[in-house]
Motif scaffolding. Structure first.
Motif, PDB file in Angstrom:
ATOM      1  N   GLY A  81       1.966   9.689   4.337  1.00 35.93           N
ATOM      2  CA  GLY A  81       3.355   9.544   3.908  1.00 35.93           C
ATOM      3  C   GLY A  81       3.516   9.768   2.417  1.00 35.93           C
ATOM      4  O   GLY A  81       4.487  10.391   1.974  1.00 35.93           O
ATOM      5  N   ALA A  82       2.561   9.270   1.641  1.00 34.17           N
ATOM      6  CA  ALA A  82       2.626   9.457   0.191  1.00 34.17           C
ATOM      7  C   ALA A  82       2.392  10.914  -0.186  1.00 34.17           C
ATOM      8  O   ALA A  82       3.038  11.441  -1.101  1.00 34.17           O
ATOM      9  CB  ALA A  82       1.602   8.558  -0.492  1.00 34.17           C
ATOM     10  N   ASP A 118       0.811  -1.222   0.000  1.00 34.82           N
ATOM     11  CA  ASP A 118       0.000   0.000   0.000  1.00 34.82           C
ATOM     12  C   ASP A 118       0.839   1.264   0.000  1.00 34.82           C
ATOM     13  O   ASP A 118       0.444   2.279  -0.588  1.00 34.82           O
ATOM     14  CB  ASP A 118      -0.951   0.007   1.203  1.00 34.82           C
ATOM     15  CG  ASP A 118      -2.234  -0.766   0.925  1.00 34.82           C
ATOM     16  OD1 ASP A 118      -2.329  -1.383  -0.146  1.00 34.82           O
ATOM     17  OD2 ASP A 118      -3.138  -0.750   1.784  1.00 34.82           O
ATOM     18  N   ALA A 119       2.002   1.230   0.655  1.00 34.08           N
ATOM     19  CA  ALA A 119       2.862   2.422   0.672  1.00 34.08           C
ATOM     20  C   ALA A 119       3.374   2.736  -0.726  1.00 34.08           C
ATOM     21  O   ALA A 119       3.346   3.891  -1.174  1.00 34.08           O
ATOM     22  CB  ALA A 119       4.020   2.223   1.641  1.00 34.08           C
ATOM     23  N   ALA A 120       3.841   1.699  -1.434  1.00 35.03           N
ATOM     24  CA  ALA A 120       4.326   1.900  -2.804  1.00 35.03           C
ATOM     25  C   ALA A 120       3.180   2.290  -3.724  1.00 35.03           C
ATOM     26  O   ALA A 120       3.340   3.159  -4.601  1.00 35.03           O
ATOM     27  CB  ALA A 120       5.005   0.621  -3.313  1.00 35.03           C
ATOM     28  N   ALA A 162       2.280   5.994  -3.060  1.00 30.96           N
ATOM     29  CA  ALA A 162       3.293   6.904  -3.598  1.00 30.96           C
ATOM     30  C   ALA A 162       3.179   7.007  -5.121  1.00 30.96           C
ATOM     31  O   ALA A 162       3.253   8.107  -5.691  1.00 30.96           O
ATOM     32  CB  ALA A 162       4.687   6.426  -3.207  1.00 30.96           C
ATOM     33  N   GLN A 163       2.978   5.870  -5.771  1.00 30.54           N
ATOM     34  CA  GLN A 163       2.836   5.862  -7.233  1.00 30.54           C
ATOM     35  C   GLN A 163       1.572   6.595  -7.652  1.00 30.54           C
ATOM     36  O   GLN A 163       1.571   7.363  -8.622  1.00 30.54           O
ATOM     37  CB  GLN A 163       2.798   4.421  -7.736  1.00 30.54           C
ATOM     38  CG  GLN A 163       2.610   4.294  -9.242  1.00 30.54           C
ATOM     39  CD  GLN A 163       2.505   2.834  -9.683  1.00 30.54           C
ATOM     40  OE1 GLN A 163       3.004   1.937  -9.016  1.00 30.54           O
ATOM     41  NE2 GLN A 163       1.850   2.604 -10.801  1.00 30.54           N
ATOM     42  N   TRP A 164       0.487   6.371  -6.931  1.00 34.51           N
ATOM     43  CA  TRP A 164      -0.789   7.009  -7.258  1.00 34.51           C
ATOM     44  C   TRP A 164      -0.681   8.525  -7.144  1.00 34.51           C
ATOM     45  O   TRP A 164      -1.112   9.272  -8.031  1.00 34.51           O
ATOM     46  CB  TRP A 164      -1.882   6.477  -6.337  1.00 34.51           C
ATOM     47  CG  TRP A 164      -3.247   7.001  -6.647  1.00 34.51           C
ATOM     48  CD1 TRP A 164      -3.832   8.141  -6.144  1.00 34.51           C
ATOM     49  CD2 TRP A 164      -4.209   6.429  -7.547  1.00 34.51           C
ATOM     50  NE1 TRP A 164      -5.091   8.304  -6.667  1.00 34.51           N
ATOM     51  CE2 TRP A 164      -5.349   7.276  -7.522  1.00 34.51           C
ATOM     52  CE3 TRP A 164      -4.210   5.299  -8.348  1.00 34.51           C
ATOM     53  CZ2 TRP A 164      -6.476   7.012  -8.288  1.00 34.51           C
ATOM     54  CZ3 TRP A 164      -5.337   5.030  -9.116  1.00 34.51           C
ATOM     55  CH2 TRP A 164      -6.452   5.876  -9.077  1.00 34.51           C
ATOM     56  N   VAL A 165      -0.100   8.997  -6.048  1.00 28.94           N
ATOM     57  CA  VAL A 165       0.028  10.436  -5.816  1.00 28.94           C
ATOM     58  C   VAL A 165       0.889  11.073  -6.901  1.00 28.94           C
ATOM     59  O   VAL A 165       0.528  12.120  -7.465  1.00 28.94           O
ATOM     60  CB  VAL A 165       0.616  10.702  -4.415  1.00 28.94           C
ATOM     61  CG1 VAL A 165       1.052  12.170  -4.284  1.00 28.94           C
ATOM     62  CG2 VAL A 165      -0.416  10.363  -3.340  1.00 28.94           C
TER      63      VAL A 165
END
Length: 211
Positions: free
Chosen positions: A128-129, A90-92, A95-98
């Motif tokens: 965080g993202a 979910d973190a990756a 970050a990719q989505w944002v």
């Protein structure tokens, strides 16, 4: 009509229903009738196909599997294993989505936060993202969006001069601010950006006229 000519009712296949719920990846197979090991194989295959299309959050995959009728324990085991090999992260994903939505769709942080929430991303992970976008980044993207709109807007009136058509200017301001608001930019920053870009555009028009 002869009885033999009457239309025979269509037989419903095992596992069929109006919503498709309860079918496995193999058409017509009831997922609930499968052994857990077979469910896991088919659930993993479905997740891999979905992830080939685009990155997805754990909650998105879980919902897809639930809608297909997979058991909750099976879903948890499959997603845990995919998380172990970083195919579900979910973190990756956040970050990719944002990055993608901010860069290519011009979305502001408020809109991005809402999108991540609908994807089931935990608030701390989403935060965080979103930290990768600071105030300067957001303002710069808002400026780009306004400049793009102004290239096609009518600027044949004196924007800042006392003789300008203020009603036209006000309508343009509202339209541009609304455009930024729909993309999730703060209202105060939106007004500042629009006013600054209109002043700059008006100055450029004046320079052209004077030249």
């Amino acid at each position: 009509m002869h009885p033999d000519e009457q239309r025979r009712p269509t037989r419903r296949r095992s596992g069929d229903d109006d919503t498709g719920r309860g079918r496995s990846a193999r058409r017509g197979v009831d997922v609930g009738s499968l052994a857990p090991a077979e469910q896991e194989v088919q659930a993993k295959d479905l997740c891999l196909r979905l992830l080939t299309d685009r990155a997805r959050s754990r909650a998105e995959l879980s919902k897809k599997l639930t809608d297909k009728g997979f058991d909750g324990d099976v879903i948890a085991r499959v997603l845990d294993r995919l998380a172990e090999v970083k195919l579900v992260d979910d973190a990756a994903f956040a970050a990719q989505w944002v990055h993608s939505r901010h860069t290519y769709s011009g979305k502001g942080k408020r809109a991005l936060a809402m999108e991540l929430r609908t994807k089931g991303v935990a608030p701390d992970v989403a935060a965080g993202a979103l930290d990768q976008i600071d105030g300067d980044d957001e303002r710069a993207r808002a400026v780009e969006l306004v400049q793009r709109k102004l290239r096609t807007a009518s600027l044949d009136f004196e924007i800042d001069g006392p003789g300008g058509r203020s009603s036209e200017r006000d309508r343009l301001v509202r339209r541009l601010v609304s455009m930024l608001a729909r993309r999730g930019y703060p209202q105060g920053m939106s007004f500042d950006v629009v006013k600054a870009e209109l002043a700059r555009a008006g100055s450029e028009v004046g320079d052209l006229d004077g030249g």
